[in-house]
Design a protein around this motif. Sequence first.
Motif, PDB file in Angstrom:
ATOM      1  N   GLN A 128      33.658  38.533 -13.510  1.00 18.03           N
ATOM      2  CA  GLN A 128      33.360  37.569 -14.563  1.00 18.03           C
ATOM      3  C   GLN A 128      33.573  38.172 -15.952  1.00 18.03           C
ATOM      4  N   GLN A 129      33.249  39.451 -16.122  1.00 19.03           N
ATOM      5  CA  GLN A 129      33.531  40.108 -17.407  1.00 19.03           C
ATOM      6  C   GLN A 129      35.027  40.136 -17.661  1.00 19.03           C
ATOM      7  N   ALA A 130      35.794  40.461 -16.628  1.00 21.42           N
ATOM      8  CA  ALA A 130      37.250  40.513 -16.775  1.00 21.42           C
ATOM      9  C   ALA A 130      37.830  39.125 -17.050  1.00 21.42           C
ATOM     10  N   ALA A 131      37.156  38.078 -16.558  1.00 23.28           N
ATOM     11  CA  ALA A 131      37.637  36.713 -16.804  1.00 23.28           C
ATOM     12  C   ALA A 131      37.371  36.279 -18.238  1.00 23.28           C
ATOM     13  N   THR A 132      36.306  36.802 -18.853  1.00 27.75           N
ATOM     14  CA  THR A 132      35.968  36.385 -20.214  1.00 27.75           C
ATOM     15  C   THR A 132      36.688  37.197 -21.277  1.00 27.75           C
ATOM     16  N   ARG A 133      37.003  38.445 -20.976  1.00 29.01           N
ATOM     17  CA  ARG A 133      37.716  39.295 -21.926  1.00 29.01           C
ATOM     18  C   ARG A 133      38.464  40.364 -21.147  1.00 29.01           C
ATOM     19  N   PRO A 134      39.579  40.831 -21.684  1.00 31.99           N
ATOM     20  CA  PRO A 134      40.316  41.881 -20.974  1.00 31.99           C
ATOM     21  C   PRO A 134      39.542  43.210 -21.003  1.00 31.99           C
ATOM     22  N   CYS A 148      19.144  36.246  -9.237  1.00 33.61           N
ATOM     23  CA  CYS A 148      19.229  34.853  -9.701  1.00 33.61           C
ATOM     24  C   CYS A 148      17.809  34.281  -9.729  1.00 33.61           C
ATOM     25  N   PRO A 149      17.384  33.707 -10.855  1.00 32.90           N
ATOM     26  CA  PRO A 149      16.033  33.143 -10.922  1.00 32.90           C
ATOM     27  C   PRO A 149      15.875  31.882 -10.056  1.00 32.90           C
ATOM     28  N   GLN A 150      16.985  31.230  -9.718  1.00 32.54           N
ATOM     29  CA  GLN A 150      16.940  29.991  -8.942  1.00 32.54           C
ATOM     30  C   GLN A 150      16.866  30.264  -7.440  1.00 32.54           C
ATOM     31  N   CYS A 151      17.812  31.039  -6.912  1.00 30.18           N
ATOM     32  CA  CYS A 151      17.889  31.243  -5.460  1.00 30.18           C
ATOM     33  C   CYS A 151      17.441  32.641  -5.020  1.00 30.18           C
ATOM     34  N   GLY A 152      17.280  33.552  -5.971  1.00 34.50           N
ATOM     35  CA  GLY A 152      16.808  34.897  -5.642  1.00 34.50           C
ATOM     36  C   GLY A 152      17.880  35.839  -5.133  1.00 34.50           C
ATOM     37  N   ARG A 153      19.131  35.406  -5.136  1.00 30.41           N
ATOM     38  CA  ARG A 153      20.230  36.256  -4.665  1.00 30.41           C
ATOM     39  C   ARG A 153      20.460  37.410  -5.625  1.00 30.41           C
ATOM     40  N   ALA A 154      20.684  38.593  -5.067  1.00 33.97           N
ATOM     41  CA  ALA A 154      21.013  39.754  -5.895  1.00 33.97           C
ATOM     42  C   ALA A 154      22.393  39.546  -6.498  1.00 33.97           C
ATOM     43  N   VAL A 155      22.526  39.912  -7.768  1.00 39.02           N
ATOM     44  CA  VAL A 155      23.812  39.765  -8.455  1.00 39.02           C
ATOM     45  C   VAL A 155      24.720  40.891  -7.988  1.00 39.02           C
ATOM     46  N   ASP A 156      25.866  40.521  -7.482  1.00 38.63           N
ATOM     47  CA  ASP A 156      26.850  41.465  -6.971  1.00 38.63           C
ATOM     48  C   ASP A 156      27.577  42.111  -8.145  1.00 38.63           C
ATOM     49  N   THR A 157      27.629  43.448  -8.166  1.00 34.89           N
ATOM     50  CA  THR A 157      28.291  44.140  -9.277  1.00 34.89           C
ATOM     51  C   THR A 157      29.773  43.801  -9.341  1.00 34.89           C
ATOM     52  N   VAL A 158      30.388  43.585  -8.201  1.00 37.83           N
ATOM     53  CA  VAL A 158      31.807  43.204  -8.189  1.00 37.83           C
ATOM     54  C   VAL A 158      31.973  41.853  -8.875  1.00 37.83           C
ATOM     55  N   MET A 164      27.326  34.288 -17.407  1.00 39.74           N
ATOM     56  CA  MET A 164      27.674  34.568 -16.037  1.00 39.74           C
ATOM     57  C   MET A 164      26.883  33.641 -15.130  1.00 39.74           C
ATOM     58  N   LYS A 165      27.518  33.234 -14.037  1.00 39.24           N
ATOM     59  CA  LYS A 165      26.894  32.301 -13.102  1.00 39.24           C
ATOM     60  C   LYS A 165      26.639  32.975 -11.758  1.00 39.24           C
ATOM     61  N   CYS A 166      25.585  32.494 -11.086  1.00 36.98           N
ATOM     62  CA  CYS A 166      25.249  32.968  -9.745  1.00 36.98           C
ATOM     63  C   CYS A 166      26.361  32.537  -8.789  1.00 36.98           C
ATOM     64  N   GLY A 167      26.791  33.436  -7.918  1.00 32.24           N
ATOM     65  CA  GLY A 167      27.847  33.126  -6.963  1.00 32.24           C
ATOM     66  C   GLY A 167      27.400  32.188  -5.854  1.00 32.24           C
ATOM     67  N   THR A 168      26.094  32.030  -5.658  1.00 35.99           N
ATOM     68  CA  THR A 168      25.576  31.173  -4.596  1.00 35.99           C
ATOM     69  C   THR A 168      25.263  29.765  -5.080  1.00 35.99           C
ATOM     70  N   CYS A 169      24.408  29.681  -6.119  1.00 30.67           N
ATOM     71  CA  CYS A 169      23.943  28.355  -6.551  1.00 30.67           C
ATOM     72  C   CYS A 169      24.547  27.879  -7.868  1.00 30.67           C
ATOM     73  N   GLY A 170      25.230  28.750  -8.608  1.00 27.88           N
ATOM     74  CA  GLY A 170      25.877  28.351  -9.848  1.00 27.88           C
ATOM     75  C   GLY A 170      24.979  28.359 -11.071  1.00 27.88           C
ATOM     76  N   THR A 171      23.749  28.821 -10.929  1.00 32.56           N
ATOM     77  CA  THR A 171      22.820  28.896 -12.058  1.00 32.56           C
ATOM     78  C   THR A 171      23.325  29.897 -13.089  1.00 32.56           C
ATOM     79  N   GLU A 172      23.210  29.541 -14.354  1.00 32.28           N
ATOM     80  CA  GLU A 172      23.596  30.451 -15.439  1.00 32.28           C
ATOM     81  C   GLU A 172      22.615  31.618 -15.461  1.00 32.28           C
ATOM     82  N   LEU A 173      23.141  32.833 -15.424  1.00 29.32           N
ATOM     83  CA  LEU A 173      22.300  34.035 -15.395  1.00 29.32           C
ATOM     84  C   LEU A 173      22.227  34.672 -16.781  1.00 29.32           C
TER      85      LEU A 173
END
Length: 168
Positions: free
Chosen positions: A32-38, A17-27, A1-10
């Motif tokens: 992203q889970q739905a994109a990787t598997r149904p 996010c360890p890079q920008c400190g943004r809280a990961v949005d549950t939505v 999964m990637k950060c929605g702000t900076c694109g860092t792999e989480l």
Amino acid sequence: MKCGTCGTELAEGALLCPQCGRAVDTVEVIRQQAATRPLSKKEFYELSGMKACRSNIKSCAIILYFCAAITTLAAVFWDMVPLLSIVDAVLLVLLGVWLQFGKSRVAAILITVYGIYNMVVSSLGTGSLRGWWIPLAGIWAITYTFKFYKLWNKYQKSGELPREAISE
């Protein structure tokens, strides 16, 4: 999964996010889970936007359980034909369980039809309106089971989560 702000792999389960400190949005996590598997139907049902469907379907089932309890008490203390009332109570419990755990549109329709029949028969027999809770619960159940399946089918066809299913 990637950060929605900076694109860092989480990392899996990361809350920040360890890079920008943004809280990961549950939505975003869900998307992203739905994109990787149904998502399974159960996972879809547990989405935050499905809370209204979950609580209303459960409430309808609770009304049926309550009506079954009242019917049983009435059969034990006042009814001339307790066997029919016990059968009625068991049927209400079974329909409630089918509705609550199966999220079944068929159960919701059967509850409505059975409730209307029961209401008409008991109202004609007593001369007053009785048993209106069951058809009311059935109509309520129809509304929310059909809403759930409409969103589920939309997800199944497009592969994208409908906005209503993930919004809180």
